[in-house]
Design an enzyme around this catalytic site. Structure first.
Site, PDB file in Angstrom:
ATOM      1  CG  ASP A  78      -2.187   0.524   1.057  1.00  0.00           C
ATOM      2  OD1 ASP A  78      -2.219   1.324   0.470  1.00  0.00           O
ATOM      3  OD2 ASP A  78      -3.034   0.439   1.386  1.00  0.00           O
ATOM      4  CG  ASP A 125      -9.617   1.874  -0.925  1.00  0.00           C
ATOM      5  OD1 ASP A 125      -8.819   1.152  -1.333  1.00  0.00           O
ATOM      6  OD2 ASP A 125      -9.587   1.675   0.727  1.00  0.00           O
TER       7      ASP A 125
HETATM    8  C1  GAL Z   1      -6.430   1.284   1.581  1.00  0.00           C
HETATM    9  C2  GAL Z   1      -6.218   0.311  -0.080  1.00  0.00           C
HETATM   10  C3  GAL Z   1      -7.158  -0.762   0.212  1.00  0.00           C
HETATM   11  C4  GAL Z   1      -7.409  -1.567   2.275  1.00  0.00           C
HETATM   12  C5  GAL Z   1      -6.853  -0.906   3.473  1.00  0.00           C
HETATM   13  C6  GAL Z   1      -6.651  -0.307   4.649  1.00  0.00           C
HETATM   14  O1  GAL Z   1      -5.580   2.447   0.781  1.00  0.00           O
HETATM   15  O2  GAL Z   1      -6.832   0.725  -1.145  1.00  0.00           O
HETATM   16  O3  GAL Z   1      -7.414  -2.198  -0.308  1.00  0.00           O
HETATM   17  O4  GAL Z   1      -5.702  -1.625   2.183  1.00  0.00           O
HETATM   18  O5  GAL Z   1      -6.197   0.668   2.549  1.00  0.00           O
HETATM   19  O6  GAL Z   1      -5.995   0.620   4.895  1.00  0.00           O
END
Ligand code: GAL
Length: 416
Positions: free
Chosen positions: A166, A239
């Site tokens: 991430d 997301d």
């Molecule tokens: C976001 C990511 C999500 C999830 C989340 C967890 O940045 O796009 O899919 O992994 O973090 O905190």
């Protein structure tokens, strides 16, 4: 400098290392130019991920239950393989003081990630982990920037097969310095360098444990132009949500970057929402069909035990999965007719022939005409049309095939 020695014994996997451990967020694994593993990740990942179902409320039992469901519901037989643990698995208080290693939260995972991994492997499935190319993850758990080599070795020892990486909490000195130049190569941007340090670290353990690498930088830094050199897939946006507007917007976005998709490299349209929210049945069919057609990873994102038989039938559709997982042709379906946003008509090749996918983005059922001469790659005028959803031959048609497509539904055809 960092020196890594890897040793494998026949019964256990042990990765030993001599390294100068770094607690800073500076480069820990100088990008070597080594690319992602070619042993894994040839076709888009199929599996499950904990985030859409549970967010941070994960534990050993939920991950094992998901793995059990993949087997008992027949999803494993259909090709679903990865059981991926997302954010919030580690000890939020930080790394081990002595070893500098990232630690599992032992309240959530009493037998560690290794315990879960052993169980998942015993079912013939693979296990994924999550980390972040910053100081902390999006939910505030330890990040891996500056600790790439240590973390890759730790995950390899635990038996991890997949990394989702991430993009939260990036220190200021790692900001991109794009100067506006048309010939600027984003592969050398700080964003790409943060991800490339992990590529190098994963390469250093690849002989012990090849790890599939999912870049999750939300479509920043023109990731499609360098993603294939760094990982196996790359997220294209923020997301997902269980809404029709998300589905159509990410399909639109993906149509701009389909030329970057091929064997071992795919645009990640984010995890599946089937089973979540209020998507209609047709919208769920479109969600699945288009993720397969455009060759996105398909990572289920719901409590699998709550899926009904109609939803399971969608997810297990043999011909759509075969298109997604074609090991000979990596190219996705692409729009062959534009004029709407997103385009409604797509064509792509598989070893079986030419496939056509037609979405109806309108709010009422509509008649759609597949004119053979317009379909990329199709040379027949009298063509055999086959329904990929039902597995049935529909007959032989001359010049075109006309079909009523229900609102927000997608039909999938094999034309030969
Ligand atoms: C976001 C990511 C999500 C999830 C989340 C967890 O940045 O796009 O899919 O992994 O973090 O905190």
């Amino acid at each position: 400098t960092t020196k890594v020695t890897t040793t494998t014994s026949s019964t256990t996997t042990k990765v030993s290392t001599t390294s100068t451990s770094s607690t800073s967020t500076s480069a820990a694994a100088q990008p070597s130019g080594a690319g992602p593993s070619r042993v894994v990740g040839k076709t888009p990942a199929l599996g499950w991920n904990s985030w859409n179902a549970y967010q941070g409320n994960i534990n050993d039992a939920k991950i094992r239950a998901a793995a059990d469901s993949i087997v008992s519901l027949g999803l494993k037989t259909s090709g679903y393989t990865y059981v991926n643990i997302d954010d919030c698995w580690s000890d939020i208080s930080g790394r081990d003081n002595a070893t500098n290693r990232i630690k599992p939260d032992t309240n959530k995972f009493p037998s560690g990630i290794k315990g879960v991994a052993d169980y998942v492997h015993s079912l013939g499935l693979l296990v994924g982990i999550y980390s972040d190319a910053g100081t902390t993850t999006c939910a505030g758990y330890p990040g891996s920037l500056g600790h790439e080599t240590t973390d890759a070795q730790t995950w390899a020892e635990w038996g991890v097969d997949y990394l989702k990486y991430d993009n939260c909490n990036v220190p200021g000195n790692w900001s991109d310095t794009y100067n506006g130049g048309a010939d600027y190569d984003w592969y050398n941007s700080n964003s790409a360098l943060r991800y490339r340090q992990m590529t190098t670290a994963l390469a250093s353990v690849a002989s012990v444990r090849p790890i599939q690498y999912g870049i999750c930088n939300w479509g920043n830094a023109n990731v499609w132009t360098w993603g294939a050199r760094v990982g196996h897939s790359w997220r294209m946006s923020g997301d997902s949500s269980a809404t029709w507007s998300y589905i159509t917007s990410i399909i639109t976005q993906n149509t701009y970057y389909l030329d970057y998709v091929g064997m071992s490299s795919c645009n990640d349209m984010d995890m599946m929402e089937i089973g979540n929210g209020a998507l209609t049945l047709n919208e769920q069919r479109t969600h699945f069909a288009m993720w397969a057609a455009l060759k996105s990873p398909i990572l289920l994102g719901t409590d699998l035990s709550k899926l009904n038989s109609t939803q399971l039938a969608i997810l297990k559709n043999t011909e759509l999965l075969a298109f997604s997982q074609d090991t000979t042709i990596g190219t996705p379906a692409k729009p062959y007719k534009t004029g709407t946003t997103p385009p409604e008509y797509y064509a792509g090749k598989s070893v079986k022939g030419t496939h056509v996918f037609v979405m109806n983005i309108g709010s009422a059922a509509a008649s759609k005409v597949v004119t053979f001469s317009e379909v990329t790659g199709l040379t027949c005028t009298s063509c055999k049309v086959h329904d990929m959803w039902t597995g049935k031959d529909l007959g032989t048609f001359t010049t075109s095939y006309t079909v009523t497509v229900d609102t927000h539904d997608t039909i999938a055809l094999l034309i030969t």
